[in-house]
Design a protein around this motif. Sequence first.
Motif, mmCIF file in Angstrom:
data_model
loop_
_atom_site.group_PDB
_atom_site.id
_atom_site.type_symbol
_atom_site.label_atom_id
_atom_site.label_comp_id
_atom_site.label_asym_id
_atom_site.label_seq_id
_atom_site.Cartn_x
_atom_site.Cartn_y
_atom_site.Cartn_z
ATOM 1 N N VAL A 146 0.847 -1.198 0.000
ATOM 2 C CA VAL A 146 0.000 0.000 0.000
ATOM 3 C C VAL A 146 0.881 1.245 0.000
ATOM 4 C CG1 VAL A 146 -1.678 1.301 1.391
ATOM 5 C CG2 VAL A 146 -1.913 -1.170 1.165
ATOM 6 N N LEU A 147 0.422 2.263 -0.719
ATOM 7 C CA LEU A 147 1.092 3.563 -0.748
ATOM 8 C C LEU A 147 0.286 4.532 0.111
ATOM 9 C CD1 LEU A 147 3.269 5.415 -2.005
ATOM 10 C CD2 LEU A 147 1.634 5.868 -3.842
ATOM 11 N N ARG A 148 0.963 5.279 0.969
ATOM 12 C CA ARG A 148 0.320 6.278 1.827
ATOM 13 C C ARG A 148 0.689 7.654 1.305
ATOM 14 N NH1 ARG A 148 1.345 9.554 6.329
ATOM 15 N NH2 ARG A 148 -0.297 9.539 7.893
ATOM 16 N N GLU A 149 -0.334 8.448 0.968
ATOM 17 C CA GLU A 149 -0.109 9.796 0.435
ATOM 18 C C GLU A 149 -0.856 10.825 1.269
ATOM 19 O OE1 GLU A 149 -0.228 10.136 -4.075
ATOM 20 O OE2 GLU A 149 -1.486 8.377 -3.673
ATOM 21 N N PRO A 150 -0.134 11.748 1.917
ATOM 22 C CA PRO A 150 -0.817 12.849 2.598
ATOM 23 C C PRO A 150 -1.504 13.747 1.564
ATOM 24 C CG PRO A 150 1.482 12.674 3.290
ATOM 25 C CD PRO A 150 1.308 11.780 2.110
ATOM 26 N N ILE A 151 -2.717 14.166 1.866
ATOM 27 C CA ILE A 151 -3.438 15.108 0.998
ATOM 28 C C ILE A 151 -3.876 16.297 1.849
ATOM 29 C CG2 ILE A 151 -4.153 13.408 -0.716
ATOM 30 C CD1 ILE A 151 -6.844 13.214 0.642
ATOM 31 N N GLN A 152 -4.568 17.215 1.266
ATOM 32 C CA GLN A 152 -4.902 18.464 1.957
ATOM 33 C C GLN A 152 -5.724 18.236 3.223
ATOM 34 O OE1 GLN A 152 -6.980 20.665 -1.022
ATOM 35 N NE2 GLN A 152 -8.905 19.599 -0.720
ATOM 36 N N GLY A 153 -5.609 19.167 4.125
ATOM 37 C CA GLY A 153 -6.390 19.132 5.350
ATOM 38 C C GLY A 153 -5.983 18.062 6.340
ATOM 39 N N GLY A 154 -4.752 17.561 6.241
ATOM 40 C CA GLY A 154 -4.291 16.546 7.169
ATOM 41 C C GLY A 154 -4.820 15.152 6.886
ATOM 42 N N GLN A 155 -5.547 14.995 5.790
ATOM 43 C CA GLN A 155 -6.064 13.680 5.426
ATOM 44 C C GLN A 155 -4.985 12.855 4.730
ATOM 45 O OE1 GLN A 155 -9.505 14.512 3.043
ATOM 46 N NE2 GLN A 155 -10.810 14.817 4.817
ATOM 47 N N VAL A 156 -5.231 11.566 4.654
ATOM 48 C CA VAL A 156 -4.291 10.648 4.031
ATOM 49 C C VAL A 156 -5.051 9.771 3.051
ATOM 50 C CG1 VAL A 156 -2.667 8.754 4.456
ATOM 51 C CG2 VAL A 156 -2.836 10.618 6.084
ATOM 52 N N ARG A 157 -4.436 9.512 1.918
ATOM 53 C CA ARG A 157 -5.019 8.624 0.909
ATOM 54 C C ARG A 157 -4.158 7.368 0.837
ATOM 55 N NH1 ARG A 157 -4.798 11.387 -4.305
ATOM 56 N NH2 ARG A 157 -6.681 12.401 -3.571
ATOM 57 N N TYR A 158 -4.794 6.231 0.849
ATOM 58 C CA TYR A 158 -4.112 4.948 0.690
ATOM 59 C C TYR A 158 -4.513 4.342 -0.644
ATOM 60 C CZ TYR A 158 -2.968 5.153 5.654
ATOM 61 O OH TYR A 158 -2.464 5.519 6.872
ATOM 62 N N SER A 159 -3.540 3.744 -1.327
ATOM 63 C CA SER A 159 -3.829 3.054 -2.586
ATOM 64 C C SER A 159 -2.893 1.855 -2.710
ATOM 65 C CB SER A 159 -3.650 4.002 -3.773
ATOM 66 O OG SER A 159 -2.332 4.516 -3.809
ATOM 67 N N LEU A 160 -3.320 0.887 -3.514
ATOM 68 C CA LEU A 160 -2.493 -0.303 -3.723
ATOM 69 C C LEU A 160 -1.314 0.017 -4.624
ATOM 70 C CD1 LEU A 160 -5.203 -3.058 -4.360
ATOM 71 C CD2 LEU A 160 -3.744 -2.798 -2.350
ATOM 72 N N THR A 161 -0.167 -0.541 -4.290
ATOM 73 C CA THR A 161 0.997 -0.461 -5.167
ATOM 74 C C THR A 161 0.862 -1.555 -6.222
ATOM 75 O OG1 THR A 161 2.231 -2.022 -3.817
ATOM 76 C CG2 THR A 161 2.464 0.327 -3.256
ATOM 77 N N GLN A 162 1.807 -1.631 -7.146
ATOM 78 C CA GLN A 162 1.793 -2.717 -8.126
ATOM 79 C C GLN A 162 1.901 -4.067 -7.418
ATOM 80 O OE1 GLN A 162 4.909 -1.722 -10.931
ATOM 81 N NE2 GLN A 162 3.410 -0.838 -12.339
ATOM 82 N N THR A 163 2.696 -4.123 -6.371
ATOM 83 C CA THR A 163 2.817 -5.348 -5.586
ATOM 84 C C THR A 163 1.476 -5.713 -4.968
ATOM 85 O OG1 THR A 163 5.130 -4.894 -5.084
ATOM 86 C CG2 THR A 163 3.999 -6.443 -3.635
ATOM 87 N N GLY A 164 0.799 -4.749 -4.401
ATOM 88 C CA GLY A 164 -0.517 -4.983 -3.807
ATOM 89 C C GLY A 164 -1.539 -5.432 -4.834
ATOM 90 N N GLN A 165 -1.493 -4.831 -6.009
ATOM 91 C CA GLN A 165 -2.410 -5.233 -7.072
ATOM 92 C C GLN A 165 -2.128 -6.655 -7.528
ATOM 93 O OE1 GLN A 165 -2.168 -2.231 -10.110
ATOM 94 N NE2 GLN A 165 -2.983 -0.645 -8.786
ATOM 95 N N GLY A 166 -0.849 -6.999 -7.653
ATOM 96 C CA GLY A 166 -0.483 -8.358 -8.036
ATOM 97 C C GLY A 166 -0.936 -9.377 -7.009
ATOM 98 N N PHE A 167 -0.796 -9.026 -5.741
ATOM 99 C CA PHE A 167 -1.229 -9.921 -4.680
ATOM 100 C C PHE A 167 -2.744 -10.096 -4.705
ATOM 101 C CE2 PHE A 167 -2.053 -10.981 -0.148
ATOM 102 C CZ PHE A 167 -1.327 -12.154 -0.102
ATOM 103 N N THR A 168 -3.462 -9.022 -5.017
ATOM 104 C CA THR A 168 -4.920 -9.104 -5.135
ATOM 105 C C THR A 168 -5.306 -10.106 -6.204
ATOM 106 O OG1 THR A 168 -5.192 -6.830 -4.380
ATOM 107 C CG2 THR A 168 -7.013 -7.771 -5.620
ATOM 108 N N HIS A 169 -4.608 -10.080 -7.335
ATOM 109 C CA HIS A 169 -4.907 -11.036 -8.404
ATOM 110 C C HIS A 169 -4.655 -12.466 -7.931
ATOM 111 C CE1 HIS A 169 -5.776 -8.005 -11.339
ATOM 112 N NE2 HIS A 169 -4.599 -7.431 -11.169
ATOM 113 N N ALA A 170 -3.589 -12.674 -7.177
ATOM 114 C CA ALA A 170 -3.297 -14.008 -6.651
ATOM 115 C C ALA A 170 -4.395 -14.457 -5.681
ATOM 116 C CB ALA A 170 -1.938 -14.008 -5.947
#
Length: 64
Positions: free
Chosen positions: A15-39
Amino acid sequence: MLTSQLKSLVEHGFVLREPIQGGQVRYSLTQTGQGFTHALLGVAAWAQQNSDQVEAALQKKYAG
């Protein structure tokens, strides 16, 4: 609990953690995470296709 799980996923590269405006954080799958999801989807499909056999084996094992 959720925070520690997300931290672990970030540390392991799923997972990638990205700070965004207002002190919030966005999480998204990395390529590794996406590959694991397929598995995992493959394992889930296998489990669904073989659930009757697995259940019968478990019942036989624990029937005594």
